[in-house]
Scaffold this active site. Structure first.
Site, PDB file in Angstrom:
ATOM      1  N   HIS A 173      70.150  61.631  17.217  1.00 24.52           N
ATOM      2  CA  HIS A 173      70.800  61.282  16.081  1.00 24.52           C
ATOM      3  C   HIS A 173      69.941  61.392  14.828  1.00 24.52           C
ATOM      4  O   HIS A 173      70.277  60.840  13.740  1.00 24.52           O
ATOM      5  CB  HIS A 173      70.681  59.616  16.281  1.00 24.52           C
ATOM      6  CG  HIS A 173      71.724  59.146  17.302  1.00 24.52           C
ATOM      7  ND1 HIS A 173      71.634  57.701  17.522  1.00 24.52           N
ATOM      8  CD2 HIS A 173      72.527  59.716  17.952  1.00 24.52           C
ATOM      9  CE1 HIS A 173      72.700  57.399  18.446  1.00 24.52           C
ATOM     10  NE2 HIS A 173      73.012  58.543  18.758  1.00 24.52           N
ATOM     11  N   HIS A 175      77.077  65.273  26.233  1.00 25.06           N
ATOM     12  CA  HIS A 175      78.042  64.868  26.933  1.00 25.06           C
ATOM     13  C   HIS A 175      78.678  65.331  28.295  1.00 25.06           C
ATOM     14  O   HIS A 175      79.088  64.831  29.040  1.00 25.06           O
ATOM     15  CB  HIS A 175      79.327  64.032  26.027  1.00 25.06           C
ATOM     16  CG  HIS A 175      79.332  63.219  25.133  1.00 25.06           C
ATOM     17  ND1 HIS A 175      80.147  62.315  24.735  1.00 25.06           N
ATOM     18  CD2 HIS A 175      78.006  62.687  24.441  1.00 25.06           C
ATOM     19  CE1 HIS A 175      79.557  61.431  24.055  1.00 25.06           C
ATOM     20  NE2 HIS A 175      78.156  61.585  23.853  1.00 25.06           N
TER      21      HIS A 175
END
EC number: 1.11.1.21
Length: 740
Positions: free
Chosen positions: A272, A109
């Site tokens: 993920h 991020h």
């Protein structure tokens, strides 16, 4: 005096948000962000041309971060980070006993705000520490990740910036969980203030999406679907759990971050493979973000009243998904679960849309209770990787070829976290990969010895005798150099990519005129190189030298002879090492320095000029003097007379400012959209000048007028020339990192 400071601030906030701060309450104090903007919200914000002033740097102007970083024992730093990752803290317990997945999200991020359209965002300055990023909904609880790293930052002090630490920690997290990364480069120096020059979107509330028009056309330069998200809504567009529709959003947002379809699949699936999402309870149990939180929380936000508010009770996105049975170990478990199970829609404990494997065994460990197991779950955007007709085959191939997947993820992760660092020559540390990648905009080694001062003088004469005008030489040099963006350190004159596609075909560069100029310059280059022995001049150097020679000629004609500093050593890039598609993002839709305004711009020309100056790292005085000089040198797009406020074009005079501020001239709009104006003699009514918004703003804006007055004064002729030359040389050398 009252000691209830929080109450004072709260009262002021309440009054301000009741409506108009003047008519219905108190205007905020300057320390609260009050000022001229509340009265005139449309005024130019020249403060974006004064970013990160030296006076705000506590380390001082002499501090050399590159030197400090090179003194680090990087292996020791990584060992200290690794210890943090597996030392769970009671105040914020680690999922599965490992903070690695949290740190991967933090690094992702930090870097993932980058967008190709203007090069802004990214991990390069550690902006995740500051508003608005530190309080974006998508960055929920990353304040804890950074706080966990404080002991490491404290130990290594100024030798390790926060910007580097965030990315390095992501790498260490991957490596300690069994993944072999592609490499790591340091060199991201911290800044000390929040960026105010990044347009994050038109919305005024979190997670709103007023950025779309037509058939879901995302506004440029934005790279996310909603205010406060990094990329896409994991529940699907606006929370609609449609994997195919979500795939469209994924493709567009990742493309705007410079990722192709394979890189996109690799990044999502690789990320993920680790960790989980958090949605143990309702969103209304979560408190204020860090910027809005109470003082006693000391910069930590999102305090939750659900259960313990942490560990198994944590709430971040509202989704409650763990993808694999080994969430702290690299493997192919994400694709295995994606393809081996069928999924049905469910709601998380927080009410968010997510998917659970039908008729599946409970094979997923609980993050905090070893006695619990769960069924596999996926996000809507995960299912996009299986169901989208393009992503699906890529995902299947990665599932069946895990080594290919690992390599793709390693390369995509490196690109994600290094995309805004500029050329490879700026990379620092022992883990810089040897392989050069095309997205780094590589440049070749020089073909011969660099030209010397005598050669420079000879070439200047040949260039001025070549038949090219001052206007042509100046315009070509400006077009080549002004592609530079300080945001991601791309573009610039080095490489002479102006002669390659797509730059040679850009409308702003007047392709036919440019082709003619390049033919002449290439002729001068061939003639010199054929008779110069070991010394060779690159076209990149020749383009800049031509502009500089023209500036010298124009200054002499104005009565102020000057030598324009020139540093040889540029090289010519090749098509083989130029990703033409990636350079399309650098095409200017407006360049106020050339009085060019393309179609489809949302902002008026004066705001676009300011934005361009910001990308060129110019100050307000530098922007001002460059516009005034380029106008009288005839550098306007298509030889436009807009802004040419002089009777002696080609002479480097201060006429632009003198005539703009002439009290005997009256101005009137000549177009319905108020983009062009004419200046008439106030006494006779005779038309004297034509100008654009990018011209008249130097008389209408009070701060720019103050600068224009300096250069319009009777004693300013010589100062104007010297200031123009200094600003010109700065732009010509913006990408010469070898000169720093």
């Amino acid at each position: 005096m009252s000691e209830n400071h929080d109450a004072i601030v709260t009262d002021a906030k309440t009054e301000e948000t009741d409506g108009c701060p003047v008519a219905h309450g108190r205007a905020p104090h300057p320390t609260q962000g009050g000022g001229n903007r509340q009265w005139w919200p449309e005024r130019l914000n020249l403060k974006i041309l004064a970013k990160n002033p030296a006076v705000a740097n506590p380390l001082g102007e002499e501090f050399d971060y590159a030197e400090a970083f090179e003194a680090l024992d990087l292996a020791a730093v990584k060992r200290d980070i690794a210890e943090v990752l597996t030392t769970s803290q009671d105040w914020w317990p680690a999922d599965f006993g490992n903070y690695g997945p949290l740190m991967i999200r933090m690094a992702w991020h930090s870097a993932g705000t980058y967008r190709i359209s203007d090069g802004r965002g990214g991990a390069g300055a550690g902006q995740q520490r500051f508003a608005p990023l530190n309080s974006w909904p998508d960055n929920g609880n990353l304040d804890k990740a950074r706080r966990l790293l404080w002991p490491v930052k404290k130990k290594y002090g100024q030798n390790l910036s926060w910007a580097d630490l965030l990315v390095l920690t992501g790498n260490v997290a991957l490596e300690t969980m069994g993944f072999e990364t592609f490499g790591f480069a340091g060199g991201r120096a911290d800044v000390w203030e929040a960026e105010e020059d990044v347009y994050w979107g038109p919305e005024t509330t979190w997670l709103d999406d007023r950025r779309y028009t037509g058939d879901r056309e995302l506004e440029n330069p934005l790279g996310a679907v909603q205010m406060g998200l990094i990329y896409v809504n994991p529940e699907g567009p606006n929370g609609n759990p449609d994997p195919i529709a979500a795939a469209r959003d994924i493709r567009e947002t990742f493309r705007r971050m410079a990722m192709n379809d394979e890189e996109t699949v690799a990044l999502i699936a690789g990320g993920h493979t680790f960790g989980k999402t958090h949605g143990a309870g309702p969103a209304d149990a979560v408190g204020d973000d860090p910027e809005a939180a109470a003082m006693e929380q000391q910069g930590l936000g999102w305090k939750s009243t659900h259960g313990t508010g942490k560990g198994g009770d944590a709430i971040t996105s509202g989704l409650e998904v763990t993808w694999t049975s080994t969430p702290t170990q690299w493997g192919n478990g994400f694709f295995k679960n994606l393809f081996e199970f069928e999924y049905e829609l469910e709601q998380s404990p927080a009410g968010a849309n997510q998917w659970v494997a039908k008729d599946a065994p409970e094979i997923i460990p609980d993050a905090h209770d070893p006695a619990k197991k769960h069924r596999p779950r996926m996000l809507t955007t995960d299912l996009s990787l299986r169901l989208d007709p393009i992503y699906g085959p890529i995902s299947r191939r990665f599932y069946e070829n895990p080594e290919e997947f690992a390599d793709a993820f390693a390369r995509a992760w490196f690109k994600l976290t290094h995309r805004d660092m500029g050329p490879k020559s700026l990379y620092l540390g022992p883990e810089v990969p040897e392989e050069t990648l095309i997205w780094q905009d590589p440049l070749p080694e020089p073909e011969g010895e660099v030209i010397d001062a005598e050669d420079v003088a000879t070439l200047k004469t040949k260039l001025l005798e070549s038949g090219l005008s001052v206007s042509q030489l100046v315009t070509t040099a400006w077009a080549s150099a002004s592609t530079f963006r300080g945001s991601d350190k791309r573009g610039g004159a080095n490489g002479a990519r102006i002669r390659l596609e797509p730059q040679r075909g850009w409308e702003v560069n007047e392709p036919d005129e440019l082709a003619q100029v390049l033919r002449v310059l290439e002729g001068v280059q061939r003639e010199f190189n054929s008779g110069s022995g070991a010394k060779k001049v690159s076209l990149a150097d020749l383009i800049v030298l031509g502009g500089s020679a023209a500036v010298e000629k124009a200054a002499k004609e104005a009565g102020f002879p000057v030598e324009v500093p020139f540093a040889a050593g540029r090289v010519d890039a090749t098509e083989e090492h130029t990703d033409a598609e990636s350079f399309e993002a650098l095409e200017p839709t407006a360049d106020g320095f050339r009085n060019y305004l393309g179609k489809g711009n949302r902002l008026p020309a004066e705001f676009l000029l300011l934005d361009r100056a910001n990308l060129l790292t110019l100050s307000a005085p530098e922007m001002t003097v460059l516009v005034g000089g380029l106008r009288v040198l005839g550098a306007g797009h298509q030889q436009s007379q807009l802004g040419v406020f002089t009777r002696t074009p080609g002479s480097l005079t201060n006429d632009f400012f003198v005539n703009l501020l002439d009290l005997g001239t009256t101005w009137k709009s000549t177009s319905e959209d108020r983009t062009t104006f004419e200046g008439r003699d106030a006494a006779t009514g005779e038309v004297k000048w034509a100008g654009s918004r990018a011209d008249l703003v130097f008389g209408s804006n009070a701060e720019l007028r103050a600068l224009a007055e300096v250069y319009a004064s009777d004693d300013a002729g010589e100062k104007f020339v010297h200031d123009f030359v200094a600003a010109w040389v700065k732009v010509m050398n913006l990408d010469r990192f070898d000169l720093a």
